[in-house]
Design a protein around this motif. Structure first.
Motif, PDB file in Angstrom:
ATOM      1  N   ASP A  35      56.947  69.485  59.865  1.00 33.09           N
ATOM      2  CA  ASP A  35      57.852  68.295  60.418  1.00 33.09           C
ATOM      3  C   ASP A  35      57.991  67.640  59.139  1.00 33.09           C
ATOM      4  O   ASP A  35      57.324  66.526  59.215  1.00 33.09           O
ATOM      5  N   VAL A  36      58.500  67.949  58.163  1.00 34.79           N
ATOM      6  CA  VAL A  36      58.844  66.980  56.952  1.00 34.79           C
ATOM      7  C   VAL A  36      60.119  66.967  56.649  1.00 34.79           C
ATOM      8  O   VAL A  36      61.083  67.894  56.973  1.00 34.79           O
ATOM      9  N   GLU A  37      60.388  65.966  55.967  1.00 35.02           N
ATOM     10  CA  GLU A  37      61.838  65.288  55.308  1.00 35.02           C
ATOM     11  C   GLU A  37      61.732  65.614  53.854  1.00 35.02           C
ATOM     12  O   GLU A  37      60.696  64.889  53.376  1.00 35.02           O
ATOM     13  N   VAL A  38      62.575  66.412  53.306  1.00 34.58           N
ATOM     14  CA  VAL A  38      62.186  66.339  52.022  1.00 34.58           C
ATOM     15  C   VAL A  38      63.696  65.913  50.991  1.00 34.58           C
ATOM     16  O   VAL A  38      64.616  66.368  51.619  1.00 34.58           O
ATOM     17  N   VAL A  39      63.231  64.811  50.221  1.00 29.53           N
ATOM     18  CA  VAL A  39      64.348  64.119  49.466  1.00 29.53           C
ATOM     19  C   VAL A  39      64.187  64.227  47.846  1.00 29.53           C
ATOM     20  O   VAL A  39      62.795  64.544  47.343  1.00 29.53           O
ATOM     21  N   ALA A  40      65.088  63.920  47.153  1.00 25.43           N
ATOM     22  CA  ALA A  40      64.826  63.745  45.722  1.00 25.43           C
ATOM     23  C   ALA A  40      63.841  62.435  45.429  1.00 25.43           C
ATOM     24  O   ALA A  40      64.071  61.449  46.126  1.00 25.43           O
ATOM     25  N   ALA A  41      62.827  62.659  44.672  1.00 29.27           N
ATOM     26  CA  ALA A  41      62.123  61.638  44.175  1.00 29.27           C
ATOM     27  C   ALA A  41      62.842  60.495  43.678  1.00 29.27           C
ATOM     28  O   ALA A  41      63.746  60.570  42.693  1.00 29.27           O
ATOM     29  N   ALA A  42      62.454  59.355  43.712  1.00 32.57           N
ATOM     30  CA  ALA A  42      63.054  58.090  43.462  1.00 32.57           C
ATOM     31  C   ALA A  42      61.899  56.994  43.164  1.00 32.57           C
ATOM     32  O   ALA A  42      60.590  57.269  43.650  1.00 32.57           O
ATOM     33  N   ALA A  43      62.636  55.719  42.544  1.00 26.39           N
ATOM     34  CA  ALA A  43      61.522  54.748  42.117  1.00 26.39           C
ATOM     35  C   ALA A  43      60.741  54.277  43.547  1.00 26.39           C
ATOM     36  O   ALA A  43      59.727  53.643  43.501  1.00 26.39           O
ATOM     37  N   ALA A  44      61.470  54.287  44.618  1.00 19.10           N
ATOM     38  CA  ALA A  44      61.033  54.097  45.937  1.00 19.10           C
ATOM     39  C   ALA A  44      59.650  54.547  46.207  1.00 19.10           C
ATOM     40  O   ALA A  44      59.063  54.163  47.095  1.00 19.10           O
ATOM     41  N   HIS A  45      59.455  55.808  45.868  1.00 21.61           N
ATOM     42  CA  HIS A  45      58.410  56.715  46.382  1.00 21.61           C
ATOM     43  C   HIS A  45      57.447  56.462  45.351  1.00 21.61           C
ATOM     44  O   HIS A  45      56.276  57.231  45.404  1.00 21.61           O
ATOM     45  N   ALA A  46      57.200  55.482  44.423  1.00 20.97           N
ATOM     46  CA  ALA A  46      56.207  55.511  43.289  1.00 20.97           C
ATOM     47  C   ALA A  46      54.747  55.335  43.919  1.00 20.97           C
ATOM     48  O   ALA A  46      53.876  55.990  43.540  1.00 20.97           O
ATOM     49  N   ALA A  47      54.819  54.394  45.064  1.00 12.24           N
ATOM     50  CA  ALA A  47      53.424  53.939  45.387  1.00 12.24           C
ATOM     51  C   ALA A  47      53.133  55.234  46.288  1.00 12.24           C
ATOM     52  O   ALA A  47      51.800  55.601  46.396  1.00 12.24           O
ATOM     53  N   GLY A  48      53.644  55.809  47.026  1.00 10.92           N
ATOM     54  CA  GLY A  48      53.240  56.961  47.739  1.00 10.92           C
ATOM     55  C   GLY A  48      53.213  58.091  47.046  1.00 10.92           C
ATOM     56  O   GLY A  48      52.050  58.761  47.374  1.00 10.92           O
ATOM     57  N   LEU A  49      53.756  58.460  46.073  1.00  9.05           N
ATOM     58  CA  LEU A  49      53.343  59.524  45.186  1.00  9.05           C
ATOM     59  C   LEU A  49      52.084  59.207  44.522  1.00  9.05           C
ATOM     60  O   LEU A  49      51.323  60.392  44.389  1.00  9.05           O
ATOM     61  N   THR A  50      51.899  58.144  43.908  1.00  8.70           N
ATOM     62  CA  THR A  50      50.465  58.050  43.312  1.00  8.70           C
ATOM     63  C   THR A  50      49.469  58.074  44.267  1.00  8.70           C
ATOM     64  O   THR A  50      48.245  58.627  43.818  1.00  8.70           O
ATOM     65  N   ALA A  51      49.492  57.581  45.303  1.00  8.82           N
ATOM     66  CA  ALA A  51      48.617  57.510  46.357  1.00  8.82           C
ATOM     67  C   ALA A  51      48.479  59.184  46.736  1.00  8.82           C
ATOM     68  O   ALA A  51      47.353  59.566  46.896  1.00  8.82           O
ATOM     69  N   LEU A  52      49.338  59.925  46.681  1.00  7.55           N
ATOM     70  CA  LEU A  52      49.140  61.224  47.150  1.00  7.55           C
ATOM     71  C   LEU A  52      48.188  62.127  45.873  1.00  7.55           C
ATOM     72  O   LEU A  52      47.258  62.756  46.219  1.00  7.55           O
TER      73      LEU A  52
END
Length: 223
Positions: A35-52
């Protein structure tokens, strides 16, 4: 990274090997996804992506393909200057750079970043094709304009083995034409026996065949 695959989607014809346009491949139905939503990576995802990356304990922050030094210098960077990798990823996301082109999977009640798939033009990914086993392969001959490559995949430990990578590959196939792609290439793994999750960082072959990719060269089980 055993099987260079080239996939194209958005059509209903049979899957073809290298050279066919994206509109000429049938998308094969995939197994049920997480159950995931997949979207294009954007600047708004920076914190979540680095946390990953931090949750996984990975110091690369998806900068290996853009690092110009040798392997020893890269190991030194990851051991002693991982913040530089992090900062470069955040800056690339903020600038909308192709170096941070890709998709993110959002999951959980708060829709946090639980997956990342790098999808970049081959023009900025020459390091992939310079690797010993992939140099001068006939499947990479011909015009390369509009060819993108899936460079790596990362899924949060608690979300692994739930179809997240397969979902991200499917989203990449759908989104890549809007970025200028006419073809996608990948270098997934197809090990003959169980391996650690970290060894599957280019994705499992099944995630790609589920979305219409076809094998154009093989080095079993891994290059």
């Amino acid at each position: 990274m055993s099987d260079p695959l080239e996939g194209r989607a958005e059509g209903h014809g049979p899957a073809n090997a290298a050279g066919a346009p994206m509109a000429d491949v049938e998308v094969v139905a995939a197994a049920p996804m997480a159950d995931v939503e997949v979207v294009a990576a954007a600047a708004a995802h920076a914190a979540g992506l680095t946390a990953l990356f931090e949750e996984d304990g990975s110091p690369c922050y998806c900068r290996f393909w853009h690092f110009s030094g040798d392997n020893n210098a890269w190991l030194d960077r990851c051991a002693n200057a991982r913040q530089q990798n992090r900062d470069e990823l955040v800056a690339a996301l903020g600038a909308g750079s192709d170096e941070a082109r890709g998709v993110v999977a959002l999951g959980g009640a708060e829709r946090g970043v639980v997956g990342w798939l790098k999808v970049a033009p081959v023009a900025i990914m020459s390091k992939v094709y310079a690797r010993r086993l992939y140099r001068r392969l006939p499947c990479f001959d011909g015009p390369r304009d509009g060819v993108f490559v899936i460079g790596c995949a990362l899924v949060a430990p608690s979300w692994r083995h739930r179809g997240v990578t397969t979902a991200m590959v499917g989203a990449a196939v759908r989104l890549a034409p809007s970025w200028g792609a006419r073809a996608l290439e990948a270098f997934p793994r197809r090990p003959r026996e169980p391996v650690a999750d970290g060894e599957m960082w280019t994705g499992p072959a099944s995630a790609f065949t589920a979305h219409g990719f076809v094998e154009v060269n093989a080095f079993d089980p891994t290059p």
